[in-house]
Design a protein around this motif. Structure first.
Motif, mmCIF file in Angstrom:
data_model
loop_
_atom_site.group_PDB
_atom_site.id
_atom_site.type_symbol
_atom_site.label_atom_id
_atom_site.label_comp_id
_atom_site.label_asym_id
_atom_site.label_seq_id
_atom_site.Cartn_x
_atom_site.Cartn_y
_atom_site.Cartn_z
ATOM 1 N N ILE A 57 0.668 -1.206 0.035
ATOM 2 C CA ILE A 57 0.200 0.003 -0.056
ATOM 3 C C ILE A 57 0.837 1.371 0.189
ATOM 4 N N GLY A 60 2.176 1.821 -3.553
ATOM 5 C CA GLY A 60 1.300 2.098 -4.745
ATOM 6 C C GLY A 60 0.254 3.337 -4.247
ATOM 7 N N ALA A 61 0.224 3.610 -2.970
ATOM 8 C CA ALA A 61 -0.786 4.701 -2.406
ATOM 9 C C ALA A 61 -0.931 5.915 -3.220
ATOM 10 N N TYR A 62 0.174 6.402 -3.889
ATOM 11 C CA TYR A 62 0.154 7.491 -4.696
ATOM 12 C C TYR A 62 -0.799 7.312 -5.883
ATOM 13 N N LEU A 64 -3.597 5.783 -6.207
ATOM 14 C CA LEU A 64 -4.907 6.073 -5.887
ATOM 15 C C LEU A 64 -5.273 7.306 -5.830
ATOM 16 N N PHE A 357 -1.932 1.254 -8.008
ATOM 17 C CA PHE A 357 -2.262 0.890 -6.691
ATOM 18 C C PHE A 357 -2.711 -0.346 -6.291
ATOM 19 N N SER A 361 -0.759 -3.082 -3.774
ATOM 20 C CA SER A 361 -1.597 -3.474 -2.559
ATOM 21 C C SER A 361 -2.035 -4.908 -2.579
#
Length: 461
Positions: A57, A60-62, A64, A357, A361
Motif C-alpha cells: 500500500i 502504490g498509495a500515490y 490511488l 495502486f 496493494s
C-alpha cells in the motif's frame, strides 16, 4: 482559413515551455519511482514494515489519489489557470515527501505517499503545454513530456541504490521534496505565461465525453491493458529486490542488473517500433509483446534464487514492458474518436495509476499471506486475461492525427467544413471545432494528400 505550416520550427518560447514542463513532469515522476528498488529493504526496519500488505500500500498509495484527482485537476486548471493548479500540486507533492521523510512507522509513509499522489498535476501540465505550443508542434511537445516517464524510471533504478546508501530512504524523500519546491521556480521563471487559455480536445478530458469513451469496447481493452501493465510492474517491486538479495547480490549492486536490462531492452524495441508503424503491424507486435510479458512472469517465478536467471528474466520483462508502454498511447490515438482523444487519454492515465495502486496493494497482500508464487500467479492471471483481450481486438487502422489552425467561424460553418474535410481522399475522420479554432483530422499514413486539405482551408500546408 489556413493550416499552420508544418515546416516551421519550434519557436524559442515553445522550446522553453517544453523543456520546462518536461523537467517538472519528470521530476515529479522521479519522486514517485525512485524508492521502488529500495523501499522493501527500508520497510523492514519500520514499525509495521514486516506487514507486506502495508508495504505494498505504501508503494502504490500515490496511484490511488493520482487516479482520482488527475482529471479534476485538469478541469480546475481550465477554471483557475494552469500555473496556480501546478503550484498547488507541487506544494502537495512536497508536503507528502516531507511527511514520508519524517515518518516513524509505515502508516506515516502511507500518508505521505497519499499526499504525494494528491498533487496530480499531469493533466494541468499537458493543458499548459497545449496552450503554449502551436497545433503543428503539439504532438512533439506531448511526446517530449511523455518521454520523461521512461527516462526518470531508468534513472531511478540506477541512482536509487547509491542514494539509499548515502542518505537513506528518508533522505531520498526529503531530497525530492526540496527539488519539487525548486521546480516551482522553473514554473515561474522558465515556463512562459500563456496568452490564451482554452480547452484542447487533443490533450484534455471532457466531462461530457467520459461516458462515451467508457462505452467504447476497443478503448476499454486498452484501458485494461495499461491497468494490468502497471499493476504487474508495481507488484514485482515487492519481490524482485528481495529475490536478488536472497540470491546473494547486495542491494547497492542491484543497479548492475537493472541498468543493462533497461538499456538493452530500449535498443531492442527501437527497430520493432519502426517496423510495426511502417508495415502497419501494430496489432501483431502488440499481441506478441503481451505474450512475452506473460512469459517473463513465468521466468521470474522459476529464477527467483538465481542472479543471472533473474537478470535474464528482467531483460525479457523490460523489453516487453517498454514496447507496450510505447505502443499503448499510439493505439489510443488511432482508436479514439478524433474529437475525444484527450478524454480517452485522461481515462487511460487514471486507469494506469489505479493499476499502480491495486498491483502494489494486492501484490503485498498475496506475498504476505501466500508467498511469491501467489504474487506471480496474480500477475500471470492479469496478463493472460489481457492477452485474450489483445488477441480479440480489432486491428487499428494505419492512421495518424493531424491538426490545423482555422480562423474564427460559427458552428454551422464548422460542421460544413468538417463534412468537406471528411470527404477528401485519405481522410478517415474530420472535426472542426470553432471554439478551439482547430481542425482535427485522422488520415491515412500512406496516400494522404495534404495539399487537398490546404486548398480546402484556403492556404498551403
Amino acid at each position: 482559413m489556413s493550416p499552420s505550416s508544418s515546416s516551421e520550427k519550434l519557436s524559442p518560447p515553445e522550446i522553453r515551455a517544453i523543456a520546462g514542463l518536461a523537467s517538472i513532469y519528470g521530476l515529479r515522476m522521479l519522486g514517485m519511482f525512485i524508492i521502488l528498488p529500495v523501499f522493501a529493504f527500508y520497510a523492514e526496519h519500520l514499525p509495521g514494515g514486516d506487514n507486506y500488505t502495508l508495504v505494498g500500500i505504501a508503494l502504490g498509495a500515490y496511484g490511488l489519489t493520482q487516479a482520482i484527482l488527475q482529471v479534476p485537476f485538469g478541469w480546475l486548471s481550465d477554471r483557475f489557470g494552469r500555473k496556480p493548479v501546478i503550484y498547488g500540486g507541487l506544494l502537495l507533492f512536497a508536503l507528502g515527501s516531507f511527511v514520508a521523510a519524517a515518518a516513524t512507522d509505515i502508516y506515516w509513509v502511507i500518508a505521505g505517499r497519499v499526499i504525494q499522489g494528491a498533487g496530480a498535476i499531469s493533466a494541468a501540465v499537458m493543458a499548459l503545454a497545449a496552450d503554449l505550443t502551436r497545433e503543428e508542434h503539439r504532438t512533439k511537445a506531448m511526446a517530449a513530456i511523455g518521454m520523461t516517464i521512461g527516462t526518470t524510471f531508468a534513472l531511478s533504478l540506477v541512482i536509487a541504490p547509491s542514494l539509499n546508501r548515502m542518505i537513506g530512504v528518508p533522505g531520498i524523500f526529503f531530497m525530492t521534496g526540496v527539488l519539487v519546491l525548486l521546480a516551482m521556480i522553473v514554473v515561474s521563471r522558465v515556463v512562459p505565461n500563456p496568452t490564451d487559455r482554452r480547452f484542447h480536445s487533443d490533450t484534455e478530458a471532457s466531462a461530457g465525453g467520459i461516458f462515451n469513451v467508457l462505452r467504447n469496447p476497443e478503448l476499454l481493452r486498452l484501458d485494461f491493458g495499461v491497468f494490468a501493465l502497471h499493476a504487474v510492474l508495481m507488484a514485482l517491486w515487492l519481490v524482485v529486490p528481495l529475490s536478488l538479495r536472497q540470491a546473494g547480490l547486495a542491494a547497492d549492486h542491484h543497479w548492475q542488473i537493472y541498468f543493462p536490462a533497461l538499456v538493452i531492452s530500449m535498443l531492442l524495441i527501437i527497430p520493432v517500433i519502426i517496423y510495426s508503424e511502417k508495415k502497419a503491424k501494430l496489432k501483431q507486435v502488440f499481441v506478441i509483446s503481451v505474450a512475452v510479458l506473460l512469459v517473463s512472469q513465468i521466468l521470474l517465478a522459476y529464477t527467483f534464487d538465481s542472479i543471472w536467471g533473474t537478470a535474464g528474466a528482467l531483460l525479457v520483462f523490460f523489453t516487453a514492458f517498454n514496447l507496450l508502454e510505447a505502443t499503448l498511447p499510439s493505439l489510443i490515438s488511432k482508436i479514439a474518436p478524433v474529437g475525444a482523444k484527450g478524454t480517452a487519454i485522461g481515462v487511460y492515465s487514471s486507469v494506469q495509476f489505479l493499476g499502480t495502486f491495486i498491483g502494489a496493494s494486492a501484490g503485498g497482500y498475496l506475498y504476505q499471506h501466500y508467498g511469491s508464487t501467489a504474487l506471480f500467479a496474480f500477475c500471470g492471471a492479469l496478463l493472460m486475461l489481457w492477452l485474450i483481450f489483445a488477441v480479440t481486438m480489432k486491428a487499428p487502422a494505419a492512421v495518424r492525427t493531424r491538426m490545423y489552425h482555422v480562423q474564427v467561424m460559427d458552428t454551422g460553418t464548422a460542421h460544413g467544413l468538417s463534412r468537406q474535410l471528411a470527404a477528401l481522399p485519405g481522410v478517415h475522420e474530420a472535426l472542426v471545432l470553432a471554439s478551439e479554432g482547430v481542425a482535427y483530422l485522422k488520415v491515412d499514413m500512406r496516400g494522404f494528400d495534404e495539399q487537398g486539405v490546404a486548398q480546402l482551408l484556403g492556404g498551403e500546408a
